[in-house]
Design a protein around this motif. Structure first.
Motif, PDB file in Angstrom:
ATOM      1  N   ARG A   1       3.135  11.067   4.320  1.00 27.75           N
ATOM      2  CA  ARG A   1       4.174  11.750   4.401  1.00 27.75           C
ATOM      3  C   ARG A   1       4.394  12.896   3.451  1.00 27.75           C
ATOM      4  NH1 ARG A   1       9.277   8.285   5.820  1.00 27.75           N
ATOM      5  NH2 ARG A   1      10.013  10.332   6.575  1.00 27.75           N
ATOM      6  N   SER A   2       3.257  12.937   2.485  1.00 21.18           N
ATOM      7  CA  SER A   2       3.382  13.774   1.268  1.00 21.18           C
ATOM      8  C   SER A   2       3.082  15.188   1.632  1.00 21.18           C
ATOM      9  CB  SER A   2       2.338  13.414   0.091  1.00 21.18           C
ATOM     10  OG  SER A   2       0.894  13.620   0.736  1.00 21.18           O
ATOM     11  N   GLN A   3       3.554  16.031   0.715  1.00 21.19           N
ATOM     12  CA  GLN A   3       3.338  17.393   0.919  1.00 21.19           C
ATOM     13  C   GLN A   3       2.118  17.942   1.038  1.00 21.19           C
ATOM     14  OE1 GLN A   3       5.068  19.880  -2.244  1.00 21.19           O
ATOM     15  NE2 GLN A   3       5.294  21.508  -0.994  1.00 21.19           N
ATOM     16  N   ASN A   4       1.148  17.285   0.443  1.00 18.41           N
ATOM     17  CA  ASN A   4      -0.220  17.556   0.777  1.00 18.41           C
ATOM     18  C   ASN A   4      -1.003  17.230   2.057  1.00 18.41           C
ATOM     19  OD1 ASN A   4      -0.203  18.568  -1.839  1.00 18.41           O
ATOM     20  ND2 ASN A   4      -1.146  16.515  -2.834  1.00 18.41           N
ATOM     21  N   PHE A   5      -0.113  16.269   2.773  1.00 14.45           N
ATOM     22  CA  PHE A   5      -0.649  15.800   3.945  1.00 14.45           C
ATOM     23  C   PHE A   5       0.142  15.815   5.215  1.00 14.45           C
ATOM     24  CE2 PHE A   5      -3.086  13.834   1.057  1.00 14.45           C
ATOM     25  CZ  PHE A   5      -4.619  14.164   1.245  1.00 14.45           C
ATOM     26  N   ASP A   6       1.348  15.366   5.001  1.00 11.39           N
ATOM     27  CA  ASP A   6       2.536  15.659   6.199  1.00 11.39           C
ATOM     28  C   ASP A   6       1.902  15.220   7.423  1.00 11.39           C
ATOM     29  OD1 ASP A   6       5.010  16.264   7.166  1.00 11.39           O
ATOM     30  OD2 ASP A   6       4.602  18.350   7.399  1.00 11.39           O
ATOM     31  N   MET A   7       1.210  14.308   7.461  1.00 11.78           N
ATOM     32  CA  MET A   7       0.620  13.622   8.847  1.00 11.78           C
ATOM     33  C   MET A   7       1.524  12.864   9.649  1.00 11.78           C
ATOM     34  SD  MET A   7      -3.147  12.790   7.676  1.00 11.78           S
ATOM     35  CE  MET A   7      -3.917  12.862   9.188  1.00 11.78           C
ATOM     36  N   THR A   8       1.507  12.576  10.969  1.00  7.32           N
ATOM     37  CA  THR A   8       2.399  11.616  11.687  1.00  7.32           C
ATOM     38  C   THR A   8       1.229  10.541  11.657  1.00  7.32           C
ATOM     39  OG1 THR A   8       1.181  12.372  13.827  1.00  7.32           O
ATOM     40  CG2 THR A   8       3.125  13.213  13.370  1.00  7.32           C
ATOM     41  N   GLN A   9       1.790   9.293  12.149  1.00  8.63           N
ATOM     42  CA  GLN A   9       0.945   8.072  12.287  1.00  8.63           C
ATOM     43  C   GLN A   9      -0.182   8.409  13.544  1.00  8.63           C
ATOM     44  OE1 GLN A   9       3.613   5.099  13.241  1.00  8.63           O
ATOM     45  NE2 GLN A   9       4.010   4.283  10.909  1.00  8.63           N
TER      46      GLN A   9
ATOM     47  N   ASN B   1       0.772  -1.146   0.030  1.00  7.61           N
ATOM     48  CA  ASN B   1       0.020   0.204   0.062  1.00  7.61           C
ATOM     49  C   ASN B   1       0.945   1.243   0.324  1.00  7.61           C
ATOM     50  OD1 ASN B   1       0.434   1.109   2.959  1.00  7.61           O
ATOM     51  ND2 ASN B   1      -0.181  -0.902   3.097  1.00  7.61           N
ATOM     52  N   ILE B   2       0.333   2.429  -0.156  1.00  8.17           N
ATOM     53  CA  ILE B   2       0.825   3.519  -0.190  1.00  8.17           C
ATOM     54  C   ILE B   2       0.471   4.636   0.918  1.00  8.17           C
ATOM     55  CG2 ILE B   2       1.600   3.594  -2.658  1.00  8.17           C
ATOM     56  CD1 ILE B   2      -0.964   5.542  -3.263  1.00  8.17           C
ATOM     57  N   VAL B   3       0.113   4.013   2.148  1.00  4.20           N
ATOM     58  CA  VAL B   3      -0.404   4.915   3.187  1.00  4.20           C
ATOM     59  C   VAL B   3       0.680   5.688   3.580  1.00  4.20           C
ATOM     60  CG1 VAL B   3      -1.261   4.715   5.386  1.00  4.20           C
ATOM     61  CG2 VAL B   3      -2.141   3.065   3.444  1.00  4.20           C
ATOM     62  N   LYS B   4       1.927   5.294   3.692  1.00  2.00           N
ATOM     63  CA  LYS B   4       2.926   6.003   4.365  1.00  2.00           C
ATOM     64  C   LYS B   4       3.504   7.081   3.568  1.00  2.00           C
ATOM     65  CE  LYS B   4       7.646   5.401   6.516  1.00  2.00           C
ATOM     66  NZ  LYS B   4       8.824   4.382   6.713  1.00  2.00           N
ATOM     67  N   TYR B   5       3.354   6.755   2.140  1.00  2.00           N
ATOM     68  CA  TYR B   5       3.728   7.784   1.194  1.00  2.00           C
ATOM     69  C   TYR B   5       2.744   8.830   1.152  1.00  2.00           C
ATOM     70  CZ  TYR B   5       3.962   9.974  -3.483  1.00  2.00           C
ATOM     71  OH  TYR B   5       4.045  11.010  -4.186  1.00  2.00           O
ATOM     72  N   LEU B   6       1.243   8.618   1.172  1.00  2.11           N
ATOM     73  CA  LEU B   6       0.450   9.605   1.090  1.00  2.11           C
ATOM     74  C   LEU B   6       0.319  10.498   2.467  1.00  2.11           C
ATOM     75  CD1 LEU B   6      -2.516   7.615  -0.250  1.00  2.11           C
ATOM     76  CD2 LEU B   6      -1.377   9.540  -1.238  1.00  2.11           C
TER      77      LEU B   6
ATOM     78  N   LEU C   1     -11.430   1.747   3.663  1.00  3.00           N
ATOM     79  CA  LEU C   1     -12.476   3.082   3.324  1.00  3.00           C
ATOM     80  C   LEU C   1     -12.209   4.401   4.116  1.00  3.00           C
ATOM     81  CD1 LEU C   1     -15.865   1.210   2.739  1.00  3.00           C
ATOM     82  CD2 LEU C   1     -14.359   2.125   0.932  1.00  3.00           C
ATOM     83  N   LYS C   2     -11.966   4.234   5.452  1.00  3.40           N
ATOM     84  CA  LYS C   2     -11.634   5.549   6.093  1.00  3.40           C
ATOM     85  C   LYS C   2     -10.340   5.902   5.961  1.00  3.40           C
ATOM     86  CE  LYS C   2     -14.523   4.568  10.093  1.00  3.40           C
ATOM     87  NZ  LYS C   2     -14.425   4.566  12.005  1.00  3.40           N
ATOM     88  N   ILE C   3      -9.381   5.358   5.661  1.00  7.14           N
ATOM     89  CA  ILE C   3      -8.090   5.858   5.073  1.00  7.14           C
ATOM     90  C   ILE C   3      -8.154   6.562   3.824  1.00  7.14           C
ATOM     91  CG2 ILE C   3      -5.795   5.253   4.417  1.00  7.14           C
ATOM     92  CD1 ILE C   3      -5.843   3.164   6.689  1.00  7.14           C
ATOM     93  N   ALA C   4      -9.064   5.740   3.032  1.00  8.34           N
ATOM     94  CA  ALA C   4      -9.225   6.405   1.409  1.00  8.34           C
ATOM     95  C   ALA C   4      -9.900   7.800   1.712  1.00  8.34           C
ATOM     96  CB  ALA C   4     -10.016   5.273   0.733  1.00  8.34           C
ATOM     97  N   ASN C   5     -10.922   7.837   2.638  1.00  4.69           N
ATOM     98  CA  ASN C   5     -11.591   9.131   2.783  1.00  4.69           C
ATOM     99  C   ASN C   5     -10.694  10.306   3.355  1.00  4.69           C
ATOM    100  OD1 ASN C   5     -14.163   8.140   1.635  1.00  4.69           O
ATOM    101  ND2 ASN C   5     -14.885   7.521   3.900  1.00  4.69           N
ATOM    102  N   VAL C   6      -9.763   9.723   4.212  1.00  2.00           N
ATOM    103  CA  VAL C   6      -8.933  10.930   4.816  1.00  2.00           C
ATOM    104  C   VAL C   6      -7.858  11.612   3.595  1.00  2.00           C
ATOM    105  CG1 VAL C   6      -6.896  11.393   5.892  1.00  2.00           C
ATOM    106  CG2 VAL C   6      -8.781  10.019   7.263  1.00  2.00           C
ATOM    107  N   PHE C   7      -7.714  10.702   2.460  1.00  2.09           N
ATOM    108  CA  PHE C   7      -6.682  10.850   1.417  1.00  2.09           C
ATOM    109  C   PHE C   7      -7.447  11.471   0.272  1.00  2.09           C
ATOM    110  CE2 PHE C   7      -3.709   8.418   4.033  1.00  2.09           C
ATOM    111  CZ  PHE C   7      -3.051   9.248   4.350  1.00  2.09           C
ATOM    112  N   ASP C   8      -8.901  11.273   0.249  1.00  2.00           N
ATOM    113  CA  ASP C   8      -9.764  11.656  -0.871  1.00  2.00           C
ATOM    114  C   ASP C   8      -9.328  10.702  -2.159  1.00  2.00           C
ATOM    115  OD1 ASP C   8     -11.982  12.930  -2.003  1.00  2.00           O
ATOM    116  OD2 ASP C   8     -10.792  14.451  -2.906  1.00  2.00           O
ATOM    117  N   LYS C   9      -9.175   9.441  -1.941  1.00  2.00           N
ATOM    118  CA  LYS C   9      -8.657   8.603  -2.979  1.00  2.00           C
ATOM    119  C   LYS C   9      -9.688   7.318  -2.948  1.00  2.00           C
ATOM    120  CE  LYS C   9      -4.075   9.686  -3.950  1.00  2.00           C
ATOM    121  NZ  LYS C   9      -4.413  10.278  -5.154  1.00  2.00           N
ATOM    122  N   ASP C  10      -9.525   6.680  -4.114  1.00  2.00           N
ATOM    123  CA  ASP C  10     -10.176   5.288  -4.245  1.00  2.00           C
ATOM    124  C   ASP C  10      -9.362   4.435  -3.276  1.00  2.00           C
ATOM    125  OD1 ASP C  10     -10.831   2.875  -5.177  1.00  2.00           O
ATOM    126  OD2 ASP C  10     -12.082   3.625  -6.517  1.00  2.00           O
TER     127      ASP C  10
END
Length: 67
Positions: free
Chosen positions: A10-18, A3-8, A47-56
Protein backbone atom coordinates in the motif's frame (compact mmCIF):
# COMPACT_ATOMS: atom_id res chain seq x y z
CA UNK A 1 4.51 -14.51 11.15
CA UNK A 2 4.88 -10.74 11.44
CA UNK A 3 5.61 -9.06 8.12
CA UNK A 4 5.33 -5.75 6.31
CA UNK A 5 3.76 -7.03 3.09
CA UNK A 6 0.58 -4.95 3.48
CA UNK A 7 2.60 -1.84 4.33
CA UNK A 8 4.81 -2.26 1.26
CA UNK A 9 1.90 -3.13 -1.02
CA UNK A 10 0.00 0.00 0.00
CA UNK A 11 3.04 2.29 0.07
CA UNK A 12 3.38 5.25 -2.26
CA UNK A 13 6.06 3.44 -4.25
CA UNK A 14 3.85 0.44 -5.10
CA UNK A 15 0.14 1.17 -4.39
CA UNK A 16 -0.93 -2.37 -5.34
CA UNK A 17 -4.08 -4.31 -4.58
CA UNK A 18 -3.89 -7.79 -3.11
CA UNK A 19 -5.05 -9.08 -6.49
CA UNK A 20 -2.22 -7.29 -8.33
CA UNK A 21 0.41 -8.60 -5.93
CA UNK A 22 -1.05 -12.10 -6.12
CA UNK A 23 -0.80 -12.03 -9.91
CA UNK A 24 2.84 -10.85 -9.78
CA UNK A 25 3.75 -13.60 -7.30
CA UNK A 26 1.66 -16.35 -8.91
CA UNK A 27 -0.62 -17.08 -5.96
CA UNK A 28 -4.25 -16.38 -5.10
CA UNK A 29 -5.57 -13.18 -3.54
CA UNK A 30 -6.58 -15.30 -0.54
CA UNK A 31 -2.95 -16.36 -0.09
CA UNK A 32 -1.78 -12.74 -0.02
CA UNK A 33 -4.53 -11.91 2.48
CA UNK A 34 -3.48 -14.81 4.69
CA UNK A 35 0.17 -13.77 4.56
CA UNK A 36 -0.72 -10.18 5.47
CA UNK A 37 -2.67 -11.52 8.43
CA UNK A 38 0.30 -13.46 9.73
CA UNK A 39 0.00 -16.90 8.15
CA UNK A 40 3.19 -18.78 7.39
CA UNK A 41 4.18 -19.22 3.77
CA UNK A 42 6.80 -21.07 1.77
CA UNK A 43 10.30 -19.79 1.17
CA UNK A 44 9.52 -19.70 -2.55
CA UNK A 45 6.60 -17.32 -2.04
CA UNK A 46 8.64 -15.19 0.37
CA UNK A 47 11.38 -14.85 -2.26
CA UNK A 48 8.90 -13.94 -4.99
CA UNK A 49 7.29 -11.27 -2.80
CA UNK A 50 10.73 -9.92 -1.90
CA UNK A 51 11.61 -9.72 -5.61
CA UNK A 52 8.46 -7.71 -6.36
CA UNK A 53 9.44 -5.17 -3.71
CA UNK A 54 13.20 -5.39 -4.47
CA UNK A 55 14.00 -6.14 -0.83
CA UNK A 56 15.76 -8.81 1.16
CA UNK A 57 13.12 -11.29 2.45
CA UNK A 58 14.50 -10.85 5.97
CA UNK A 59 13.52 -7.18 5.83
CA UNK A 60 9.93 -8.11 4.99
CA UNK A 61 9.19 -11.29 6.92
CA UNK A 62 11.45 -11.33 9.92
CA UNK A 63 10.45 -8.15 11.71
CA UNK A 64 9.95 -7.73 15.45
CA UNK A 65 6.87 -5.58 15.20
CA UNK A 66 4.68 -4.13 12.49
CA UNK A 67 3.29 -0.64 13.00
Amino acid sequence: MDNIVKYLRRSQNFDMTQEELAKEVGVSKATISSIENGADTSARVMLKIANVFDKDPRDIFFVDSVS
